[in-house]
Design an enzyme around this catalytic site. Structure first.
Site, PDB file in Angstrom:
ATOM      1  N   LYS A  55       1.046   4.249  -2.961  1.00 55.56           N
ATOM      2  CA  LYS A  55       0.707   5.647  -2.701  1.00 55.56           C
ATOM      3  C   LYS A  55       1.928   6.559  -2.769  1.00 55.56           C
ATOM      4  CE  LYS A  55      -3.693   5.289  -2.197  1.00 55.56           C
ATOM      5  NZ  LYS A  55      -4.634   6.064  -3.010  1.00 55.56           N
ATOM      6  N   TYR A  69       0.834  -1.198   0.000  1.00 59.47           N
ATOM      7  CA  TYR A  69       0.000   0.000   0.000  1.00 59.47           C
ATOM      8  C   TYR A  69       0.874   1.254   0.000  1.00 59.47           C
ATOM      9  CZ  TYR A  69      -3.379   3.513   1.439  1.00 59.47           C
ATOM     10  OH  TYR A  69      -4.151   4.644   1.509  1.00 59.47           O
TER      11      TYR A  69
END
Length: 117
Positions: free
Chosen positions: A96, A92
């Protein structure tokens, strides 16, 4: 229907309904848990597809209408995970940080000269 067609149709419907497009807010994202070796290749591909490639698809579909707006802006949401190393969030955080944050800076470098913030 392909993903590209789905996105193009959705953006076209929004433009038709609203009479144009001034702002695109990319808030797309899904999470993933685990360290760098805990998610298999399919999970890496899935999260990167949603968190990065969908942002690109949406932006690409919206750009023609945004170029016609005198007040165009694109807002890409990222995550604190991009800036600080959160435990058990390697995939994740990568999606990002490396992708969304870096992509946003590159988009700004390309689009600010043509009036899109």
């Amino acid at each position: 229907m392909s993903d590209g067609t789905l996105v193009a149709d959705a953006v076209a419907a929004a433009i038709a309904l609203l009479g144009g497009l001034d702002v695109l807010v990319n808030t797309v994202g899904i999470g993933a848990q685990g360290g760098v070796g805990d998610n298999d290749g399919m999970e890496w591909a899935r999260v990167l597809d949603v968190n990065v490639t969908w942002l690109v698809r949406l932006t690409s579909a919206a750009l023609p209408a945004l170029r016609q707006s005198p007040n165009a802006a694109i807002v890409n949401t990222s995550s604190v995970a991009a800036a600080v190393g959160l435990p058990e969030r390697a995939l994740y955080s990568a999606s990002k940080g490396a992708a969304v944050d870096a992509l946003t800076r590159a988009m700004a470098a390309n689009l600010l000269p043509v009036g899109i913030r």
